[in-house]
Enzyme design. Structure first.
Site, PDB file in Angstrom:
ATOM      1  N   ARG A   1      -6.087   0.785   1.152  1.00  0.00           N
ATOM      2  CA  ARG A   1      -6.360  -0.632   1.341  1.00  0.00           C
ATOM      3  C   ARG A   1      -5.604  -1.446   0.300  1.00  0.00           C
ATOM      4  O   ARG A   1      -5.589  -1.118  -0.875  1.00  0.00           O
ATOM      5  CB  ARG A   1      -7.856  -0.923   1.207  1.00  0.00           C
ATOM      6  CG  ARG A   1      -8.140  -2.399   1.386  1.00  0.00           C
ATOM      7  CD  ARG A   1      -9.564  -2.640   1.756  1.00  0.00           C
ATOM      8  NE  ARG A   1      -9.856  -4.066   1.775  1.00  0.00           N
ATOM      9  CZ  ARG A   1     -11.065  -4.560   1.822  1.00  0.00           C
ATOM     10  NH1 ARG A   1     -12.098  -3.735   1.845  1.00  0.00           N
ATOM     11  NH2 ARG A   1     -11.261  -5.862   1.836  1.00  0.00           N
TER      12      ARG A   1
ATOM     13  N   ASP B   1     -19.090  -1.620   1.253  1.00  0.00           N
ATOM     14  CA  ASP B   1     -19.944  -2.680   0.710  1.00  0.00           C
ATOM     15  C   ASP B   1     -21.275  -2.086   0.259  1.00  0.00           C
ATOM     16  O   ASP B   1     -21.826  -1.196   0.928  1.00  0.00           O
ATOM     17  CB  ASP B   1     -20.221  -3.746   1.777  1.00  0.00           C
ATOM     18  CG  ASP B   1     -18.981  -4.574   2.109  1.00  0.00           C
ATOM     19  OD1 ASP B   1     -18.062  -4.647   1.274  1.00  0.00           O
ATOM     20  OD2 ASP B   1     -18.946  -5.142   3.211  1.00  0.00           O
TER      21      ASP B   1
HETATM   22  P1  ADP Z   1     -15.551  -8.348   2.879  1.00  0.00           P
HETATM   23  O1  ADP Z   1     -16.225  -7.050   2.616  1.00  0.00           O
HETATM   24  O2  ADP Z   1     -16.524  -9.523   2.872  1.00  0.00           O
HETATM   25  O3  ADP Z   1     -14.660  -8.352   4.065  1.00  0.00           O
HETATM   26  P2  ADP Z   1     -13.967  -7.734   0.593  1.00  0.00           P
HETATM   27  O4  ADP Z   1     -14.247  -6.304   0.871  1.00  0.00           O
HETATM   28  O5  ADP Z   1     -12.550  -8.171   0.396  1.00  0.00           O
HETATM   29  O6  ADP Z   1     -14.574  -8.665   1.708  1.00  0.00           O
HETATM   30  O7  ADP Z   1     -14.839  -8.131  -0.653  1.00  0.00           O
HETATM   31  C1  ADP Z   1     -14.662  -9.346  -1.261  1.00  0.00           C
HETATM   32  C2  ADP Z   1     -15.472  -9.331  -2.538  1.00  0.00           C
HETATM   33  O8  ADP Z   1     -16.852  -9.332  -2.235  1.00  0.00           O
HETATM   34  C3  ADP Z   1     -15.325  -8.110  -3.417  1.00  0.00           C
HETATM   35  O9  ADP Z   1     -14.226  -8.199  -4.245  1.00  0.00           O
HETATM   36  C4  ADP Z   1     -16.617  -8.094  -4.202  1.00  0.00           C
HETATM   37  O10 ADP Z   1     -16.433  -8.596  -5.520  1.00  0.00           O
HETATM   38  C5  ADP Z   1     -17.500  -9.066  -3.451  1.00  0.00           C
HETATM   39  N1  ADP Z   1     -18.856  -8.578  -3.194  1.00  0.00           N
HETATM   40  C6  ADP Z   1     -19.970  -9.330  -3.399  1.00  0.00           C
HETATM   41  N2  ADP Z   1     -21.074  -8.659  -3.088  1.00  0.00           N
HETATM   42  C7  ADP Z   1     -20.671  -7.436  -2.649  1.00  0.00           C
HETATM   43  C8  ADP Z   1     -21.390  -6.277  -2.201  1.00  0.00           C
HETATM   44  N3  ADP Z   1     -22.715  -6.260  -2.108  1.00  0.00           N
HETATM   45  N4  ADP Z   1     -20.649  -5.196  -1.843  1.00  0.00           N
HETATM   46  C9  ADP Z   1     -19.289  -5.220  -1.914  1.00  0.00           C
HETATM   47  N5  ADP Z   1     -18.564  -6.276  -2.352  1.00  0.00           N
HETATM   48  C10 ADP Z   1     -19.253  -7.382  -2.723  1.00  0.00           C
HETATM   49 MG    MG Z   2     -16.033  -5.393   1.295  1.00  0.00          MG
END
Ligand code: ADP
Ligand code: MG
Length: 159
Positions: A81, A95
């Protein structure tokens, strides 16, 4: 050790292989995986990209929340990624859904993940691995899923 729930998603490359590689990598960074959902095929949001495979796992870890997020980002990078648009196509997305019964809001990390209750692609696999009331939210994934509907998600195969 803390019980954590992690959501997995992939819509580029060998999607099932990516999900399986991510689960194996979780073990390597210190998350002992104790339950795993099936892989679900789900329509992409936004719609202008390939369909996703989504899954969820329960694990036990001694990593604190911020190091756990850093480890997940390391796995995402190792699986190819690269930075792209938010909610765009990606070989792997990891996540943190829940971390024990912690409620945390920092600029980098929100726990529970803020969009669990409205996303069938999270709720459907989650309902397979966490049957009772969800931490903090207090109601079950299945109950929330009855409200959202499946939104086109279909159960595909074992992880
Ligand atoms: P998304 O998962 O929303 O598509 P990303 O994977 O690019 O977007 O994540 C964006 C940002 O979301 C990460 O860099 C991280 O800092 C933040 N974030 C906030 N809460 C969480 C969580 N619970 N799990 C994972 N990432 C998180
Ligand atoms: Mg994410």
């Amino acid at each position: 050790m803390t019980r954590v729930a992690i959501a997995l998603g992939s819509n580029l490359g060998d999607r099932l292989g990516n999900l399986r590689a991510a689960v194996a990598a979780l073990e390597e960074v210190g998350v002992a995986v104790v339950r795993r959902s099936f892989a679900w095929e789900t329509p992409p949001v936004p719609a202008d990209q390939p369909p996703f495979l989504n899954a969820a796992v329960l694990g036990e870890t001694s990593l604190p929340p911020a190091p756990l997020l850093a480890a997940l980002k390391g796995i995402e990078h190792a699986l190819g990624r690269r930075p792209g648009r938010r909610w765009g196509p990606r070989p792997i997305d990891l996540d943190i859904l829940f971390y024990g019964d912690l409620h945390l809001e920092t600029p980098d990390l929100t726990i529970p993940h803020p969009r669990i209750a409205e996303r069938a692609f999270v709720l459907a696999p989650l309902s397979e691995i966490l049957e009772g009331p969800l931490p903090v939210l207090g109601t079950s994934a299945l109950h929330l899923l009855e409200r959202t509907g499946l939104q086109g998600a279909r159960r595909l195969c074992a992880l």
